[in-house]
Design a protein around this motif. Structure first.
Motif, PDB file in Angstrom:
ATOM      1  N   PHE A  68       5.556   6.381   8.002  1.00 36.44           N
ATOM      2  CA  PHE A  68       6.777   7.038   7.533  1.00 36.44           C
ATOM      3  C   PHE A  68       6.482   7.722   6.204  1.00 36.44           C
ATOM      4  N   MET A  69       6.941   8.972   6.100  1.00 35.90           N
ATOM      5  CA  MET A  69       6.883   9.696   4.834  1.00 35.90           C
ATOM      6  C   MET A  69       8.303  10.089   4.451  1.00 35.90           C
ATOM      7  N   TYR A  96       3.715  10.671   0.217  1.00 43.14           N
ATOM      8  CA  TYR A  96       4.764   9.682  -0.027  1.00 43.14           C
ATOM      9  C   TYR A  96       4.943   8.831   1.239  1.00 43.14           C
ATOM     10  N   THR A  97       3.980   7.962   1.472  1.00 38.97           N
ATOM     11  CA  THR A  97       3.838   7.306   2.767  1.00 38.97           C
ATOM     12  C   THR A  97       3.948   5.794   2.644  1.00 38.97           C
ATOM     13  N   VAL A  98       4.488   5.175   3.674  1.00 38.31           N
ATOM     14  CA  VAL A  98       4.451   3.730   3.845  1.00 38.31           C
ATOM     15  C   VAL A  98       4.163   3.457   5.323  1.00 38.31           C
ATOM     16  N   LEU A  99       3.333   2.461   5.585  1.00 39.75           N
ATOM     17  CA  LEU A  99       2.959   2.119   6.953  1.00 39.75           C
ATOM     18  C   LEU A  99       3.572   0.791   7.359  1.00 39.75           C
ATOM     19  N   GLY A 100       3.638   0.563   8.666  1.00 43.47           N
ATOM     20  CA  GLY A 100       4.049  -0.737   9.162  1.00 43.47           C
ATOM     21  C   GLY A 100       2.944  -1.757   8.952  1.00 43.47           C
ATOM     22  N   HIS A 132      -3.090   2.119  -2.680  1.00 40.17           N
ATOM     23  CA  HIS A 132      -1.767   2.728  -2.538  1.00 40.17           C
ATOM     24  C   HIS A 132      -1.911   4.207  -2.177  1.00 40.17           C
ATOM     25  N   PHE A 133      -0.984   4.691  -1.371  1.00 39.01           N
ATOM     26  CA  PHE A 133      -0.903   6.127  -1.163  1.00 39.01           C
ATOM     27  C   PHE A 133      -0.508   6.775  -2.484  1.00 39.01           C
ATOM     28  N   SER A 139       0.817  -1.213   0.000  1.00 37.73           N
ATOM     29  CA  SER A 139       0.000   0.000   0.000  1.00 37.73           C
ATOM     30  C   SER A 139       0.851   1.263   0.000  1.00 37.73           C
ATOM     31  N   SER A 140       2.157   1.109  -0.101  1.00 42.51           N
ATOM     32  CA  SER A 140       3.027   2.290  -0.079  1.00 42.51           C
ATOM     33  C   SER A 140       2.894   3.067  -1.383  1.00 42.51           C
TER      34      SER A 140
END
Length: 372
Positions: free
Chosen positions: A332-333, A216-220, A210-211, A154-155
């Protein structure tokens, strides 16, 4: 002269009578020699003092004692192995024992560990100059820690994600289109600005969009639902802009960390000049302190605290205070650079001490801390 077998390498002098009617071997010297030999007894098994054992700062300190005084102990041997089982070690599906030899003291600290399992089994044996004794009864020490990876499914497609590393990808995700071609076909038209949300379950792969846009994000991939947890983030020196924080699962695909009422973060911008700030609900508080090269994130879900630290000096950077009402995902971005996330870490004892001290101070929170 009578000589015994060569393996013994002992020569005996016989006494012979004048008549030579009989031969007598004199063992007197050898008897006295053997009687003077001090045989070392087998050492007793040590006893591990569970109350004195400590798990903190990514280290395990194991302490033990002998059941009785024994001045002939030369050294100790410690063995440990990781396990997901409570109680005594199990033979089936267990990792092999790791050995630490020639320990002179009655305690030893295993340092630099990553706690990717829930427990560690330890046992100790005593050794003298001649022989090693029996192992102590093995004990199990709890080393539960928060372990997660970055959810690449999903990033943002401008981000290249590998387990616990994320890097800005200037190709716009074209390098990933072959792998995610089916997903990317839906992006041929203009993206809809409508915010999407996910259910209450953990974010399984493929469970959300996806973001996109400037998020510009990714999650745990693992949520915090209770307890106290700690992880660290290191940014590349040439990283232009990045954010580190947590969010509820409902962060929209166009949303940025800290710009919603369900996300909290600290943001570092190294474009033109360096700015360091804390963000929540689209409100910003400037932090007038140097930006560390490694940031520690402490989340006390039940206590309603999210604190950021200089991971090297353990200096407190900022604390958010609120009541978390939903599970939290690490967020996190990043733009132009890379981030490495360190998970499986114990809450440092220094952080615990600082949190207790801060809780005892009134009026020490910032204006952003009390925003729910």
């Amino acid at each position: 002269r009578v000589t015994m077998a060569s393996a013994f390498r002992i020569s005996l002098k016989p006494e012979v009578s004048d008549s030579m009617t009989h031969l007598m071997v004199d063992f007197a010297l050898e008897r006295r020699t053997l009687q003077a030999v001090k045989f070392l007894p087998v050492p007793k098994a040590p006893e591990i003092d569970v109350a004195a054992c400590l798990v903190a700062d990514n280290c395990i300190t194991v302490s033990w004692r002998m059941p009785e005084e024994d001045s002939r102990i030369d050294h100790f041997v410690l063995e440990y192995r990781k396990t997901n089982f409570e109680g005594l070690p199990r033979v089936k599906d267990e990792q092999r024992w790791e050995l630490i030899d020639y320990i002179k003291a009655t305690e030893y600290t295993l340092s630099g560990l990553k706690f990717d399992t829930k427990y560690v089994n330890v046992r100790v044996q005593a050794c003298n100059k001649a022989v090693a004794g029996e192992y102590s009864d093995p004990v199990t020490l709890e080393t539960k820690a928060f372990v997660f990876s970055l959810d690449s499914t999903s990033s943002h497609l401008n981000l290249k994600v590998e387990d616990t590393y994320v890097e800005w990808d200037p190709t716009g995700g074209k390098g990933q289109e072959k792998i995610k071609g089916k997903e990317n076909k839906s992006r041929s038209g203009a993206p809809s600005p409508k915010r999407t949300s996910v259910g209450t379950r953990s974010p399984l792969r493929g469970s959300r969009d996806h973001f996109t846009g400037e998020s510009y994000t990714v999650l745990g991939d693992t949520a915090v639902e209770s307890g106290q947890h700690y992880w660290e983030v290191r940014a590349q020196k040439d990283c232009k802009s990045y954010s580190v924080g947590v969010t509820y699962r409902n962060l929209g695909k166009f949303d940025q960390l800290g710009k919603t009422n369900s996300s909290w973060c600290i943001h570092i911008n190294n474009w033109l000049q360096t700015t360091f700030s804390a963000k929540h609900n689209n409100k910003t508080k400037t932090l007038d302190i140097p930006v560390p090269d490694r940031i520690g994130v402490y989340c006390d879900f039940d206590g309603g605290q999210l604190a950021f630290y200089n991971a090297n000096s353990k200096e407190l950077l900022h604390t958010f205070r609120t009541k978390f009402t939903q599970p939290l995902l690490p967020g996190f971005m990043i733009w132009c650079g890379g981030l490495t996330v360190g998970t499986g870490l114990q809450v440092p004892s220094t952080v615990k001490t600082l949190q207790k001290s801060e809780n005892g101070l009134s009026g020490s929170t910032s204006s952003l801390n009390n925003i729910a």
